[in-house]
Enzyme design. Structure first.
Site, PDB file in Angstrom:
ATOM      1  N   HIS A   1       0.880  -1.190   0.000  1.00  0.00           N
ATOM      2  CA  HIS A   1       0.000   0.000   0.000  1.00  0.00           C
ATOM      3  C   HIS A   1       0.912   1.233   0.000  1.00  0.00           C
ATOM      4  CE1 HIS A   1      -3.533   2.336   0.523  1.00  0.00           C
ATOM      5  NE2 HIS A   1      -3.924   1.981   1.724  1.00  0.00           N
TER       6      HIS A   1
ATOM      7  N   ASP B   1       2.260   5.845  -6.578  1.00  0.00           N
ATOM      8  CA  ASP B   1       3.508   5.833  -5.804  1.00  0.00           C
ATOM      9  C   ASP B   1       4.751   5.832  -6.695  1.00  0.00           C
ATOM     10  OD1 ASP B   1       2.340   5.930  -3.303  1.00  0.00           O
ATOM     11  OD2 ASP B   1       2.133   3.753  -3.163  1.00  0.00           O
TER      12      ASP B   1
ATOM     13  N   HIS C   1      -2.033  -2.609  -9.356  1.00  0.00           N
ATOM     14  CA  HIS C   1      -3.051  -2.003  -8.490  1.00  0.00           C
ATOM     15  C   HIS C   1      -4.242  -2.951  -8.498  1.00  0.00           C
ATOM     16  CE1 HIS C   1      -5.988   0.838  -6.930  1.00  0.00           C
ATOM     17  NE2 HIS C   1      -4.966   1.589  -6.550  1.00  0.00           N
TER      18      HIS C   1
HETATM   19  C1  LIG Z   1      -1.169   4.108  -3.565  1.00  0.00           C
HETATM   20  C2  LIG Z   1      -1.155   2.657  -3.429  1.00  0.00           C
HETATM   21  O1  LIG Z   1      -1.273   2.103  -2.376  1.00  0.00           O
HETATM   22  S1  LIG Z   1      -1.033   1.817  -4.892  1.00  0.00           S
HETATM   23  C3  LIG Z   1      -0.325   0.251  -4.482  1.00  0.00           C
HETATM   24  C4  LIG Z   1       1.101   0.394  -4.080  1.00  0.00           C
HETATM   25  N1  LIG Z   1       1.727  -0.920  -3.945  1.00  0.00           N
HETATM   26  C5  LIG Z   1       2.683  -1.347  -4.784  1.00  0.00           C
HETATM   27  O2  LIG Z   1       3.115  -0.670  -5.697  1.00  0.00           O
HETATM   28  C6  LIG Z   1       3.246  -2.710  -4.477  1.00  0.00           C
HETATM   29  C7  LIG Z   1       3.460  -3.540  -5.727  1.00  0.00           C
HETATM   30  N2  LIG Z   1       2.186  -3.996  -6.277  1.00  0.00           N
HETATM   31  C8  LIG Z   1       1.552  -5.082  -5.765  1.00  0.00           C
HETATM   32  O3  LIG Z   1       2.041  -5.771  -4.875  1.00  0.00           O
HETATM   33  C9  LIG Z   1       0.190  -5.413  -6.329  1.00  0.00           C
HETATM   34  O4  LIG Z   1       0.074  -5.007  -7.662  1.00  0.00           O
HETATM   35  C10 LIG Z   1      -0.954  -4.838  -5.483  1.00  0.00           C
HETATM   36  C11 LIG Z   1      -0.821  -5.287  -4.031  1.00  0.00           C
HETATM   37  C12 LIG Z   1      -0.927  -3.328  -5.523  1.00  0.00           C
HETATM   38  C13 LIG Z   1      -2.300  -5.319  -6.033  1.00  0.00           C
HETATM   39  O5  LIG Z   1      -2.330  -6.633  -5.733  1.00  0.00           O
HETATM   40  P1  LIG Z   1      -3.439  -7.716  -6.128  1.00  0.00           P
HETATM   41  O6  LIG Z   1      -4.607  -7.146  -6.777  1.00  0.00           O
HETATM   42  O7  LIG Z   1      -3.672  -8.515  -4.903  1.00  0.00           O
HETATM   43  O8  LIG Z   1      -2.670  -8.560  -7.188  1.00  0.00           O
HETATM   44  P2  LIG Z   1      -1.624  -9.699  -6.880  1.00  0.00           P
HETATM   45  O9  LIG Z   1      -0.592  -9.267  -5.915  1.00  0.00           O
HETATM   46  O10 LIG Z   1      -2.388 -10.943  -6.551  1.00  0.00           O
HETATM   47  O11 LIG Z   1      -0.966  -9.826  -8.299  1.00  0.00           O
HETATM   48  C14 LIG Z   1      -1.553 -10.503  -9.427  1.00  0.00           C
HETATM   49  C15 LIG Z   1      -0.422 -10.996 -10.307  1.00  0.00           C
HETATM   50  O12 LIG Z   1       0.342  -9.907 -10.778  1.00  0.00           O
HETATM   51  C16 LIG Z   1       1.672  -9.959 -10.277  1.00  0.00           C
HETATM   52  N3  LIG Z   1       2.032  -8.621  -9.810  1.00  0.00           N
HETATM   53  C17 LIG Z   1       1.205  -7.686  -9.299  1.00  0.00           C
HETATM   54  N4  LIG Z   1       1.891  -6.598  -8.994  1.00  0.00           N
HETATM   55  C18 LIG Z   1       3.161  -6.850  -9.301  1.00  0.00           C
HETATM   56  C19 LIG Z   1       4.335  -6.111  -9.204  1.00  0.00           C
HETATM   57  N5  LIG Z   1       4.315  -4.879  -8.727  1.00  0.00           N
HETATM   58  N6  LIG Z   1       5.499  -6.655  -9.625  1.00  0.00           N
HETATM   59  C20 LIG Z   1       5.525  -7.893 -10.131  1.00  0.00           C
HETATM   60  N7  LIG Z   1       4.427  -8.671 -10.254  1.00  0.00           N
HETATM   61  C21 LIG Z   1       3.271  -8.145  -9.828  1.00  0.00           C
HETATM   62  C22 LIG Z   1       1.627 -10.902  -9.101  1.00  0.00           C
HETATM   63  O13 LIG Z   1       2.860 -11.506  -8.850  1.00  0.00           O
HETATM   64  C23 LIG Z   1       0.572 -11.883  -9.537  1.00  0.00           C
HETATM   65  O14 LIG Z   1       1.135 -12.755 -10.475  1.00  0.00           O
HETATM   66  P3  LIG Z   1       0.746 -14.310 -10.506  1.00  0.00           P
HETATM   67  O15 LIG Z   1      -0.717 -14.320 -10.811  1.00  0.00           O
HETATM   68  O16 LIG Z   1       1.617 -14.853 -11.558  1.00  0.00           O
HETATM   69  O17 LIG Z   1       1.032 -14.808  -9.122  1.00  0.00           O
HETATM   70  O1  LIG Z   2      -6.769   2.199  -4.000  1.00  0.00           O
HETATM   71  C1  LIG Z   2      -5.903   1.464  -3.490  1.00  0.00           C
HETATM   72  O2  LIG Z   2      -6.066   0.236  -3.235  1.00  0.00           O
HETATM   73  C2  LIG Z   2      -4.564   2.003  -3.159  1.00  0.00           C
HETATM   74  C3  LIG Z   2      -4.357   3.374  -3.673  1.00  0.00           C
HETATM   75  O3  LIG Z   2      -4.076   3.579  -4.830  1.00  0.00           O
HETATM   76  C4  LIG Z   2      -4.560   4.481  -2.753  1.00  0.00           C
HETATM   77  O4  LIG Z   2      -4.889   4.256  -1.582  1.00  0.00           O
HETATM   78  O5  LIG Z   2      -4.386   5.642  -3.177  1.00  0.00           O
END
Ligand SMILES: CC(=O)SCCNC(=O)CCNC(=O)[C@H](O)C(C)(C)COP(=O)(O)OP(=O)(O)OC[C@H]1O[C@@H](n2cnc3c(N)ncnc32)[C@H](O)[C@@H]1OP(=O)(O)O
Ligand SMILES: O=C([O-])CC(=O)C(=O)O
Length: 368
Positions: free
Chosen positions: A223, A314, A262
């Site tokens: 997050h 981010d 995301h």
């Molecule tokens: C403002 C915010 O809070 S925005 C979010 C900020 N967080 C990040 O940037 C962290 C990196 N991103 C992630 O971990 C994810 O994309 C999340 C947590 C944001 C969303 O996660 P979810 O919807 O649960 O997707 P999940 O993590 O299950 O990913 C689905 C697939 O995409 C892949 N994937 C998703 N994000 C990434 C990533 N950033 N890098 C590499 N692979 C990724 C996963 O490994 C998974 O692959 P698989 O199906 O082969 O196992």
């Molecule tokens: O919407 C989300 O899951 C995360 C995000 O981009 C935020 O909190 O700004």
């Protein structure tokens, strides 16, 4: 007999609330905040307009905007004893943990703590928004053994926040970029931190407790913690080619790349990231050095080609904060500070139309 209900890991796509505050309209590719489009607001309005919109439901006119600034200014100071608490924290405390502690300590100074009315909650939210820059900056400064930063009442809300962070009065263009980042971070429907705050509020817990839980949630790198993680990753190398290589290596080791993907926008770019990318361009052009932009663009290309993933806010907020001279440890606390407006609106709404969150499980333990 199979008595199991449908279980959705991570509650993906599950509707957890009815809200008047915001909505991610993925079909029309719009982020809606109380009927307005967030990206439009980021071009025409400032962070305090957004605070007012989130808490009052409409945009302020000139006079109301000025009253709001004055009102927040009267709450800039934080109790000396809260500073003492922050000063007692060990130096390896993460700035988000220090912020969580400082925010939590403020509840004892609220004479009307048990009042959950909309008006009392709004006033509480305004008081907190006034104090957030000082709590955010000074929790960071005190754990780093630095002297407390004082606000400058002559500056706008965002200019003062940036001034307290860097110690230098910002140029108007720097304030504008920082303010825009706060506006973009201020609200985003039902991310984990908002859900957390609403779950806590649903027990009739107060705003401080709900927001303190929100800080804990936002710290995680899936997050809000992703913004600082992005900058540490960018700082590992010095060129676009080296960044491409770094990402390829991380991907081959099945690492997640921070700042990409995301839950809601998996197959396209977060619209907020596009706005911040534009700000990064402006900052690079002012400096006459496009290295950081080129590195980010190289990273975008690798992730699109290798994983079909796009940047979230981010990814571009991090290099923008770097170019503004903001210490990396403050990136996620600043995100929280900005999000306090949205989180407070959600806690107020939860208190207004409350039903306790209490879901069930599918039991997969030992037979009985
Ligand atoms: C403002 C915010 O809070 S925005 C979010 C900020 N967080 C990040 O940037 C962290 C990196 N991103 C992630 O971990 C994810 O994309 C999340 C947590 C944001 C969303 O996660 P979810 O919807 O649960 O997707 P999940 O993590 O299950 O990913 C689905 C697939 O995409 C892949 N994937 C998703 N994000 C990434 C990533 N950033 N890098 C590499 N692979 C990724 C996963 O490994 C998974 O692959 P698989 O199906 O082969 O196992
Ligand atoms: O919407 C989300 O899951 C995360 C995000 O981009 C935020 O909190 O700004």
């Amino acid at each position: 007999m199979d008595t199991k209900e449908k279980y959705v890991p991570g509650l993906a796509g599950v509707v957890a609330a009815e809200t008047e505050i915001s909505f991610l309209d993925t079909e029309q590719e719009k982020i809606i905040i109380r009927g307005h489009e967030l990206i439009d607001l980021s071009q025409k309005n400032d962070y305090l307009d957004m605070v007012y919109l989130l808490l009052e439901g409409s945009l302020p006119d000139e006079a109301v905007r000025s009253d709001l600034k004055e009102k927040l200014m009267t709450h800039y100071d934080i109790p000396q004893n809260v500073l003492k608490v922050l000063d007692l924290l060990p130096e390896n405390t993460h700035p988000m943990d220090a912020l969580r502690t400082g925010l939590s300590a403020l509840s004892g100074y609220d004479d009307d703590l048990e009042n959950r009315s909309v008006e009392a909650n709004k006033e509480r939210a305004y008081r907190l928004l006034g104090k957030l820059p000082a709590i955010t900056v000074n929790s960071y400064r005190l754990i780093n053994g630095q002297k407390e930063a004082q606000p400058d009442q002559d500056l706008s809300y965002s200019a003062n926040f940036l001034y307290m962070i860097t110690g230098e009065r910002p140029e108007p263009w720097q304030t504008e970029i920082f303010d825009r980042s706060l506006l973009l971070y201020s609200e985003h429907e039902m991310p984990n931190s908002t859900f957390t705050a609403r779950v806590i509020a649903s027990t009739n817990a107060d705003l401080y407790g709900s927001l303190t839980g929100g800080v804990a949630s936002l710290k995680g790198n899936l997050h809000g913690g992703a913004n600082e993680a992005v900058m540490y990753m960018l700082n590992e190398v010095k060129s676009a080619a080296a960044f491409e290589e770094l990402l390829m290596k991380k991907l081959s080791q099945k690492e997640k790349i921070m700042g990409f993907g995301h839950r809601v926008y998996m197959k396209k770019m977060d619209p907020r990231a596009l706005v911040m990318k534009q700000s990064l361009k402006e900052l690079c052009d002012k400096k006459g050095d496009r290295t950081l932009l080129e590195m980010c663009e190289a990273g975008e290309k690798v992730m699109r080609e290798e994983k079909g993933l796009y940047p979230n806010l981010d990814y571009y907020a991090a290099p923008v904060y770097w170019m503004l001279g903001i210490p990396i440890g403050l990136y996620t606390p600043i995100f929280f500070s900005a999000r306090t407006a949205g989180l407070s609106a959600h806690v107020i709404e939860q208190h207004q139309h409350n039903r306790l969150f209490r879901p069930r499980v599918n039991y997969i333990g030992n037979s009985y």
